[in-house]
Design a protein around this motif. Structure first.
Motif, short mmCIF file in Angstrom:
data_model
loop_
_atom_site.label_atom_id
_atom_site.label_comp_id
_atom_site.label_asym_id
_atom_site.label_seq_id
_atom_site.Cartn_x
_atom_site.Cartn_y
_atom_site.Cartn_z
N GLU A 193 0.80 -1.23 0.00
CA GLU A 193 0.00 0.00 0.00
C GLU A 193 0.83 1.28 0.00
N ASP A 194 2.06 1.23 0.51
CA ASP A 194 2.83 2.46 0.63
C ASP A 194 3.90 2.56 -0.46
N GLU A 195 4.53 3.72 -0.54
CA GLU A 195 5.51 3.98 -1.59
C GLU A 195 6.72 3.06 -1.47
N TYR A 196 7.13 2.77 -0.24
CA TYR A 196 8.32 1.94 -0.05
C TYR A 196 8.10 0.52 -0.56
N SER A 197 6.85 0.07 -0.55
CA SER A 197 6.55 -1.29 -1.00
C SER A 197 6.55 -1.43 -2.51
N ALA A 198 6.46 -0.33 -3.23
CA ALA A 198 6.43 -0.37 -4.69
C ALA A 198 7.76 -0.90 -5.23
N PRO A 199 7.76 -1.40 -6.46
CA PRO A 199 9.00 -2.01 -6.98
C PRO A 199 10.16 -1.03 -7.02
#
Length: 388
Positions: free
Chosen positions: A267-273
């Protein structure tokens, strides 16, 4: 999808209007059958000359040669960017074979050695060659790019310097897969793919699937692969079971597809690829990659695309300090590729869905040209015990 051997398939010598010089049946009498493309977008099977190796060269029997998307581009479009077909040219550059004869001064190989073929011969004199970035040499002689004949033939002369012995536990099929693996080894080095870091692969064609396997072997997780074709995504899931898949929705914009892709990571930006390997070269897919990658992340464009792309989200990339990077072929990758496959780090055999004998190379190309056939990687093999 299981591999399919089509050596007994009925041959149509002139299917789809493409000539083949002689019908495939007559090719059995050829000493050096070769698959050639013409300037007017035809393919034909021709008995090519058999050349003597010069100093530093060897004559190979090409035992296996894969069909690459670039071969299809050269056939159908007559060019890849500035690389243009201006006369008859033997196609092919993904190959492995056996040494038959050595020219003067060759000391690293002998007849009978089984080898993988690095299909480029750089000039060795320009500043790029001297810096070790020989894949960028403007005077490179690249197999299968006019006017330099490629590997879809029985006998090929090649510089010994650009051949690599393959161990007995690797088949010629695996030897031919060293070339697409080399593309990914070069790309993944700059893609910032790391243990435990989320990675996205765009495109589930042969190169995308190799990228997926390499990312998994590198410890990337979570791992997502995209494509427009559900069948290819199903194959990807069987090939790398721990990956997730996303079928691109053509009615959604690149940004909208990217939002859906990001949800698979978290859900958060850090989790994005953190890393994206873009393996299609399609403009809309490059844009989707741009909106999918996290801020400060890396996009490595590996796919071959149109000469000009006008809709790349420049300011989005700029404000997020996203690295948009590119590769051209490979350099110093064959030894590592051999170790990956011989050491069991990567098993790419499942990618080879069809095999054709050399005499039926035209049929192999025509199968590749029809996406309904569901091919992934098609290999052209030569089982003849050749000699000189």
């Amino acid at each position: 999808m299981p591999g399919v051997d089509v050596s007994d398939v009925h041959v149509n010598g002139h299917s789809n209007g493409h000539t083949n010089g002689h019908t495939n049946g007559h090719a059995k009498g050829f000493k050096n059958p070769s698959l050639q493309v013409t300037e007017d977008h035809q393919i034909k099977l021709v008995d090519a000359p058999i050349c003597e190796p010069g100093p530093g060269e060897v004559t190979l029997q090409i035992k296996c040669s894969g069909i690459c998307g670039s071969d299809m581009h050269l056939w159908k479009s007559g060019r890849i960017g500035s690389l243009e077909i201006k006369g008859d040219c033997i196609l092919g550059h993904e190959a492995a074979g056996v040494v038959l004869k050595c020219g003067e001064g060759v000391t690293n190989l002998k007849p009978g050695d089984r080898v993988g073929v690095e299909p480029q011969e750089p000039c060795k004199e320009c500043f790029l060659c001297k810096e070790g970035r020989y894949n960028l040499c403007e005077d490179v002689k690249f197999s299968g790019i006019w006017p330099y004949n490629g590997t879809i033939q029985r006998y090929k002369v090649h510089p010994a310097k650009w051949l690599y012995k393959i161990p007995d536990d690797l088949s010629y099929t695996e030897g031919a897969l060293l070339e697409p693996l080399s593309v990914i080894l070069h790309g993944i080095n700059g893609a910032n793919v790391k243990l435990g870091r989320p990675t996205l692969v765009c495109g589930a064609g042969p190169i995308g699937l190799v990228a997926l396997a390499a990312a998994r072997a590198s410890g990337a997780h979570p791992l997502v692969i995209t494509d427009i074709d559900a069948g290819r995504l199903e194959f990807a899931k069987e090939f790398v079971p721990r990956c997730q898949t996303y079928q691109i929705k053509s009615k959604l914009s690149a940004e909208e597809n990217a939002k859906e892709i990001r949800k698979l990571f978290g859900e958060d930006e850090y989790s994005a690829p953190a890393s994206v390997m873009e393996c299609t070269g399609v403009e809309s897919s490059v844009c989707t990659a741009a909106f999918s990658v996290r801020r400060g992340g890396t996009i490595m464009v590996i796919g071959v695309g149109r000469p000009v792309m006008n809709n790349i989200p420049f300011m989005h990339l700029s404000l997020a300090e996203i690295d948009l990077k590119f590769i051209n072929r490979y350099r110093d990758t064959w030894p590592a590729a051999i170790q990956c496959m011989s050491g069991g780090i990567l098993d790419l055999n499942k990618l080879v869905t069809h095999k054709f004998p050399l005499e039926k190379a035209i049929d192999a190309f025509e199968l590749c040209a029809d996406v309904r056939n569901g091919s992934i990687k098609v290999h052209i093999v030569d089982e003849v015990e050749a000699s000189l």
